[in-house]
Scaffold this motif. Structure first.
Motif, PDB file in Angstrom:
ATOM      1  N   MET A  33       0.933  -1.288  -0.080  1.00 50.93           N
ATOM      2  CA  MET A  33       0.003   0.050   0.074  1.00 50.93           C
ATOM      3  C   MET A  33       0.826   1.432   0.139  1.00 50.93           C
ATOM      4  O   MET A  33       0.495   2.264   0.421  1.00 50.93           O
ATOM      5  N   THR A  35       2.507   4.548  -2.121  1.00 50.58           N
ATOM      6  CA  THR A  35       1.929   5.393  -3.098  1.00 50.58           C
ATOM      7  C   THR A  35       1.605   4.801  -4.292  1.00 50.58           C
ATOM      8  O   THR A  35       0.421   5.065  -4.933  1.00 50.58           O
ATOM      9  N   ILE A  38      -0.926   2.046  -4.237  1.00 55.54           N
ATOM     10  CA  ILE A  38      -2.337   2.783  -4.161  1.00 55.54           C
ATOM     11  C   ILE A  38      -2.888   3.437  -5.598  1.00 55.54           C
ATOM     12  O   ILE A  38      -4.046   3.059  -6.068  1.00 55.54           O
ATOM     13  N   ALA A  42      -4.417  -0.608  -5.407  1.00 58.23           N
ATOM     14  CA  ALA A  42      -4.234  -1.592  -4.269  1.00 58.23           C
ATOM     15  C   ALA A  42      -5.288  -1.588  -3.420  1.00 58.23           C
ATOM     16  O   ALA A  42      -5.638  -2.567  -2.755  1.00 58.23           O
ATOM     17  N   ARG A  43      -5.905  -0.445  -3.195  1.00 53.82           N
ATOM     18  CA  ARG A  43      -7.183  -0.250  -2.390  1.00 53.82           C
ATOM     19  C   ARG A  43      -8.268  -1.345  -2.713  1.00 53.82           C
ATOM     20  O   ARG A  43      -8.719  -2.104  -1.749  1.00 53.82           O
ATOM     21  N   PRO A  44      -8.843  -1.508  -3.904  1.00 52.97           N
ATOM     22  CA  PRO A  44      -9.585  -2.425  -4.361  1.00 52.97           C
ATOM     23  C   PRO A  44      -9.202  -3.852  -4.132  1.00 52.97           C
ATOM     24  O   PRO A  44      -9.937  -4.592  -3.653  1.00 52.97           O
ATOM     25  N   LEU A  46      -7.144  -4.814  -1.685  1.00 57.99           N
ATOM     26  CA  LEU A  46      -7.100  -5.010  -0.310  1.00 57.99           C
ATOM     27  C   LEU A  46      -8.459  -5.400  -0.029  1.00 57.99           C
ATOM     28  O   LEU A  46      -8.862  -6.326   0.810  1.00 57.99           O
ATOM     29  N   LEU A  47      -9.488  -4.684  -0.366  1.00 57.23           N
ATOM     30  CA  LEU A  47     -10.762  -4.821  -0.066  1.00 57.23           C
ATOM     31  C   LEU A  47     -11.283  -6.081  -0.687  1.00 57.23           C
ATOM     32  O   LEU A  47     -12.061  -6.833   0.126  1.00 57.23           O
ATOM     33  N   GLN A  65      -1.341  -4.820   5.628  1.00 57.71           N
ATOM     34  CA  GLN A  65      -0.734  -3.835   4.476  1.00 57.71           C
ATOM     35  C   GLN A  65       0.527  -3.475   4.726  1.00 57.71           C
ATOM     36  O   GLN A  65       1.032  -3.909   6.057  1.00 57.71           O
ATOM     37  N   PRO A  76      -0.398  -3.492  -8.422  1.00 61.80           N
ATOM     38  CA  PRO A  76      -0.663  -3.869  -7.135  1.00 61.80           C
ATOM     39  C   PRO A  76       0.079  -5.265  -6.693  1.00 61.80           C
ATOM     40  O   PRO A  76       0.122  -5.973  -7.721  1.00 61.80           O
TER      41      PRO A  76
END
Ligand code: FES
Length: 133
Positions: A33, A35, A38, A42-44, A46-47, A65, A76
């Motif tokens: 995670m 910069t 992201i 990477a956010r989706p 991780l989710l 993370q 990612p």
């Protein structure tokens, strides 16, 4: 300046910590995670990992993370640490790929080769299909 005795104590503590990791019984899924991660999505990822772990009812799995992994162009990135096995690094992830990893690798124990990072003759490759041709 540390004394030799202090250095030896630090060394022993570090070794103990490393050995604890070897004895770890839970699977760890780590998502990069930084910069760059992201920015690459990477956010989706991780989710999706967290949702799939929950959906499949997997226990003994930790999702975490991390920051810079040092491979911006491969983000990612998802790293999987299963007890007693080598670390597996998945690159260029998206949410669908991440869900597949949780189901096939974490639940079923089968590494999804086509998403892993390969090092061939010192070069990092991730195009599994191109490598096979
Ligand atoms: S800044 Fe991208 S991996 Fe370190």
């Amino acid at each position: 300046m540390k004394t030799l005795k202090e250095l030896e104590e630090i060394r022993q503590k570090t070794l103990d910590r490393v050995n604890q990791r070897k004895d770890r019984t839970t699977t760890r899924i780590v998502v990069g995670m930084a910069t760059c991660g992201i920015a690459a999505g990477a956010r989706p990822v991780l989710l999706a990992v967290m949702e799939e772990v929950e959906k499949l009812g997997l226990t003994d799995v930790t999702v975490a993370q991390t920051g810079c992994i040092g491979l911006c162009k491969m983000e990612p990135i998802v790293e999987v640490f299963k007890p007693g096995e080598e670390k597996v690094t998945y690159v260029k992830m998206d949410a669908d790929k991440a869900r597949r990893i949780v189901a096939e690798h974490i639940r079923d124990g089968k590494v999804v080769d086509e998403y892993t990072m390969h090092v061939v003759q010192g070069k990092i490759l991730n195009d599994y299909k191109a490598e096979k041709e």
